[in-house]
Design a protein around this motif. Structure first.
Motif, PDB file in Angstrom:
ATOM      1  N   ILE A  16     -40.397  39.636 -27.074  1.00 39.29           N
ATOM      2  CA  ILE A  16     -39.498  38.951 -28.011  1.00 39.29           C
ATOM      3  C   ILE A  16     -40.289  38.308 -29.142  1.00 39.29           C
ATOM      4  O   ILE A  16     -39.933  38.405 -30.322  1.00 39.29           O
ATOM      5  N   PHE A  17     -41.384  37.640 -28.776  1.00 39.56           N
ATOM      6  CA  PHE A  17     -42.180  36.954 -29.790  1.00 39.56           C
ATOM      7  C   PHE A  17     -42.733  37.940 -30.819  1.00 39.56           C
ATOM      8  O   PHE A  17     -42.724  37.671 -32.029  1.00 39.56           O
ATOM      9  N   LEU A  18     -43.191  39.112 -30.365  1.00 37.63           N
ATOM     10  CA  LEU A  18     -43.819  40.074 -31.267  1.00 37.63           C
ATOM     11  C   LEU A  18     -42.824  40.750 -32.208  1.00 37.63           C
ATOM     12  O   LEU A  18     -43.234  41.402 -33.164  1.00 37.63           O
ATOM     13  N   THR A  19     -41.522  40.625 -31.936  1.00 37.57           N
ATOM     14  CA  THR A  19     -40.531  41.136 -32.891  1.00 37.57           C
ATOM     15  C   THR A  19     -40.393  40.208 -34.096  1.00 37.57           C
ATOM     16  O   THR A  19     -39.872  40.617 -35.132  1.00 37.57           O
ATOM     17  N   PHE A  20     -40.794  38.952 -33.931  1.00 36.69           N
ATOM     18  CA  PHE A  20     -40.667  37.937 -34.976  1.00 36.69           C
ATOM     19  C   PHE A  20     -39.231  37.877 -35.489  1.00 36.69           C
ATOM     20  O   PHE A  20     -38.982  37.795 -36.702  1.00 36.69           O
ATOM     21  N   SER A  21     -38.299  37.956 -34.546  1.00 34.34           N
ATOM     22  CA  SER A  21     -36.876  37.865 -34.872  1.00 34.34           C
ATOM     23  C   SER A  21     -36.432  36.421 -34.713  1.00 34.34           C
ATOM     24  O   SER A  21     -36.475  35.869 -33.611  1.00 34.34           O
ATOM     25  N   ARG A  22     -36.024  35.804 -35.799  1.00 34.90           N
ATOM     26  CA  ARG A  22     -35.596  34.410 -35.713  1.00 34.90           C
ATOM     27  C   ARG A  22     -34.312  34.266 -34.904  1.00 34.90           C
ATOM     28  O   ARG A  22     -34.175  33.348 -34.098  1.00 34.90           O
ATOM     29  N   GLY A  23     -33.371  35.202 -35.109  1.00 38.83           N
ATOM     30  CA  GLY A  23     -32.132  35.146 -34.329  1.00 38.83           C
ATOM     31  C   GLY A  23     -32.400  35.326 -32.850  1.00 38.83           C
ATOM     32  O   GLY A  23     -31.823  34.629 -32.008  1.00 38.83           O
ATOM     33  N   GLY A  24     -33.285  36.288 -32.502  1.00 45.97           N
ATOM     34  CA  GLY A  24     -33.633  36.503 -31.105  1.00 45.97           C
ATOM     35  C   GLY A  24     -34.333  35.300 -30.505  1.00 45.97           C
ATOM     36  O   GLY A  24     -34.087  34.931 -29.352  1.00 45.97           O
ATOM     37  N   MET A  25     -35.212  34.664 -31.296  1.00 47.65           N
ATOM     38  CA  MET A  25     -35.927  33.482 -30.811  1.00 47.65           C
ATOM     39  C   MET A  25     -34.962  32.324 -30.569  1.00 47.65           C
ATOM     40  O   MET A  25     -35.079  31.612 -29.562  1.00 47.65           O
ATOM     41  N   ILE A  26     -34.006  32.141 -31.457  1.00 39.63           N
ATOM     42  CA  ILE A  26     -33.021  31.065 -31.276  1.00 39.63           C
ATOM     43  C   ILE A  26     -32.164  31.338 -30.044  1.00 39.63           C
ATOM     44  O   ILE A  26     -31.866  30.433 -29.263  1.00 39.63           O
ATOM     45  N   GLY A  27     -31.762  32.598 -29.851  1.00 39.95           N
ATOM     46  CA  GLY A  27     -30.998  32.956 -28.656  1.00 39.95           C
ATOM     47  C   GLY A  27     -31.802  32.718 -27.393  1.00 39.95           C
ATOM     48  O   GLY A  27     -31.265  32.226 -26.397  1.00 39.95           O
ATOM     49  N   LEU A  28     -33.085  33.070 -27.418  1.00 41.24           N
ATOM     50  CA  LEU A  28     -33.957  32.836 -26.261  1.00 41.24           C
ATOM     51  C   LEU A  28     -34.070  31.353 -25.954  1.00 41.24           C
ATOM     52  O   LEU A  28     -33.964  30.940 -24.787  1.00 41.24           O
ATOM     53  N   VAL A  29     -34.287  30.548 -26.977  1.00 42.05           N
ATOM     54  CA  VAL A  29     -34.404  29.093 -26.781  1.00 42.05           C
ATOM     55  C   VAL A  29     -33.112  28.532 -26.192  1.00 42.05           C
ATOM     56  O   VAL A  29     -33.133  27.690 -25.280  1.00 42.05           O
ATOM     57  N   ALA A  30     -31.961  28.997 -26.692  1.00 36.60           N
ATOM     58  CA  ALA A  30     -30.678  28.537 -26.155  1.00 36.60           C
ATOM     59  C   ALA A  30     -30.542  28.918 -24.686  1.00 36.60           C
ATOM     60  O   ALA A  30     -30.110  28.109 -23.854  1.00 36.60           O
ATOM     61  N   GLY A  31     -30.926  30.156 -24.348  1.00 28.53           N
ATOM     62  CA  GLY A  31     -30.839  30.599 -22.958  1.00 28.53           C
ATOM     63  C   GLY A  31     -31.759  29.821 -22.045  1.00 28.53           C
ATOM     64  O   GLY A  31     -31.365  29.380 -20.960  1.00 28.53           O
ATOM     65  N   LEU A  32     -33.016  29.631 -22.468  1.00 28.88           N
ATOM     66  CA  LEU A  32     -33.967  28.876 -21.648  1.00 28.88           C
ATOM     67  C   LEU A  32     -33.519  27.423 -21.484  1.00 28.88           C
ATOM     68  O   LEU A  32     -33.679  26.825 -20.419  1.00 28.88           O
ATOM     69  N   GLY A  33     -32.946  26.868 -22.559  1.00 22.95           N
ATOM     70  CA  GLY A  33     -32.461  25.492 -22.465  1.00 22.95           C
ATOM     71  C   GLY A  33     -31.346  25.348 -21.444  1.00 22.95           C
ATOM     72  O   GLY A  33     -31.343  24.410 -20.631  1.00 22.95           O
ATOM     73  N   LEU A  34     -30.392  26.287 -21.439  1.00 18.88           N
ATOM     74  CA  LEU A  34     -29.300  26.240 -20.471  1.00 18.88           C
ATOM     75  C   LEU A  34     -29.802  26.479 -19.047  1.00 18.88           C
ATOM     76  O   LEU A  34     -29.344  25.827 -18.102  1.00 18.88           O
ATOM     77  N   VAL A  35     -30.730  27.432 -18.896  1.00 16.41           N
ATOM     78  CA  VAL A  35     -31.295  27.691 -17.570  1.00 16.41           C
ATOM     79  C   VAL A  35     -31.987  26.446 -17.042  1.00 16.41           C
ATOM     80  O   VAL A  35     -31.801  26.045 -15.883  1.00 16.41           O
ATOM     81  N   GLY A  36     -32.810  25.812 -17.872  1.00 18.72           N
ATOM     82  CA  GLY A  36     -33.519  24.606 -17.442  1.00 18.72           C
ATOM     83  C   GLY A  36     -32.579  23.467 -17.100  1.00 18.72           C
ATOM     84  O   GLY A  36     -32.778  22.755 -16.109  1.00 18.72           O
ATOM     85  N   TRP A  37     -31.531  23.304 -17.872  1.00 18.70           N
ATOM     86  CA  TRP A  37     -30.579  22.211 -17.653  1.00 18.70           C
ATOM     87  C   TRP A  37     -29.847  22.354 -16.324  1.00 18.70           C
ATOM     88  O   TRP A  37     -29.512  21.354 -15.694  1.00 18.70           O
TER      89      TRP A  37
END
Length: 382
Positions: free
Chosen positions: A180-201
């Motif tokens: 994901i990081f190597l795609t340098f996709s801002r939308g993908g990175m934001i989606g990943l952060v949202a997913g990790l945040g919900l998983v952690g919560w």
């Protein structure tokens, strides 16, 4: 077939339409098998009806489309997704089968993840700096989006696995994150952060929650420190791609106003875009043919209000149902499916993903999980 992109890797197979062939073959075998096992054909209310209605709107919209051939091909490709949805709904009938298909998805995701890493290290780049793979994953944004959707599913599998298996799963997630990081996709990175945040919560264990938060912080720091794409997160108001996204959303809204009932036709917004792009966006590449970079506006533009009602109904009822399933025995899987669906929603705010596989695979697994829970409840009462 989806994640390996075998028809792209082996072009000689493309003439056989392998995905459509497998989808139709699986459905035929299902129809033959159901009478022998005495099981009825499963048809979830209201999700399956809404999906078929959505396909029906696409079919009707094809006849009024700006570019009928493109609309027809898109509708045919989408029909494969509907067939696979029906197969999943009617074959994933136990928790064991649900777990197996989740494993299949997670392992399949290694193809684009490793492929993206390999292309990046080999210098096969998009826009000079962005990694991607082949087929649908050749678009870095779609590549990152598909991988980000799989992360919560992998975490859900780990929640009901032994420690050695859990370590393997975390290794797979690590490969996803690098891809994901190597795609340098801002939308993908934001989606990943949202997913990790919900998983952690949602983690009950304090240590696991801290680990997830640590991983989230590490992801943000890595993005801030090692982002090599010229268009990063700084001064996005003057960013070319941000202006292009605003242009496509504005043009999509104008398409909807001109074609409010059935839209301009499936996937035809890219053809109609030059006719609707406002003058203030006729710079920095915004005058070229572009896809609408917002899934919800894309539905309105291409399938009108009828398609929008069907899609939003499918999304809303799926989110409501999967939330209710989290108190049962398949709770961890249901939680993973819900978070993955939220990742789809977040990524859809900056990308057009209406005809991609990910949301409909999740919808199918959610209705399958609902059927499993209802069957288990009936067996308990009996």
């Amino acid at each position: 077939m989806l994640y390996s992109s075998i028809a792209i890797v082996l072009p000689q197979l493309n003439a056989l339409r392998p995905v459509l062939l497998v989808a139709v073959g699986a459905l035929v075998m299902l129809v033959v098998e159901l009478p022998q096992t005495g099981q009825a054909f499963r048809f979830a209310w209201p999700q399956t009806l809404l999906l078929i209605a959505f396909l029906g709107v696409a079919v009707v919209s094809t006849f009024t489309a700006i570019y009928m051939r493109l609309a027809f091909n898109t509708t045919m490709d989408f029909s494969k997704i509907v067939l696979i949805y029906l197969v999943i709904e009617n074959t994933v009938t136990t928790e064991s089968r649900l777990r197996k298909i989740l494993w299949t998805l997670v392992i399949g995701g290694l193809f684009p993840a490793i492929g993206t890493i390999h292309h990046y290290l080999s210098g096969i780049l998009i826009d000079g700096s962005r990694g991607s793979w082949v087929g649908v994953f050749k678009n870095p944004n779609e590549d990152a989006y598909c991988l980000a959707v799989l992360v919560p599913l992998a975490v859900a599998l780990g929640a009901k696995s032994r420690r050695p298996v859990r370590l393997v799963i975390w290794g797979i997630i690590g490969i996803y994150l690098v891809g994901i990081f190597l795609t340098f996709s801002r939308g993908g990175m934001i989606g990943l952060v949202a997913g990790l945040g919900l998983v952690g919560w949602r983690q009950r264990s304090f240590l696991i929650r801290m680990a997830m938060i640590g991983g989230l912080v590490g992801t943000l720091l890595a993005a801030a420190t090692f982002w090599t794409r010229s268009q990063g997160f700084n001064d996005v108001s003057q960013d070319t791609t941000v202006r292009q996204r605003l242009a496509t959303v504005t043009a999509g809204a104008l398409m909807f106003l001109d074609h409010p009932v059935l839209g301009v036709g499936p996937a035809c917004s890219i053809v109609a875009y030059p006719l609707y792009v406002p003058e203030q966006f006729l710079d920095c590449g915004c005058q070229n043919q572009l896809v609408i970079h917002n899934s919800f506006v894309q539905v309105l533009a291409e399938l009108g209000l009828l398609g929008f009602v069907c899609f939003m109904g499918l999304l809303g009822t799926s989110l409501l149902d999967v939330r209710k399933l989290q108190s049962g025995p398949i709770g961890p899987y249901a939680s993973g499916l819900e978070i993955s669906l939220w990742v789809v929603v977040v990524c859809s705010l900056s990308g057009g993903f209406i005809y991609t596989w990910s949301p409909y695979l999740l919808f199918a697994l959610i209705v399958a999980a609902k059927h499993i829970t209802q069957s288990n409840a009936l067996e308990t009462q009996a």
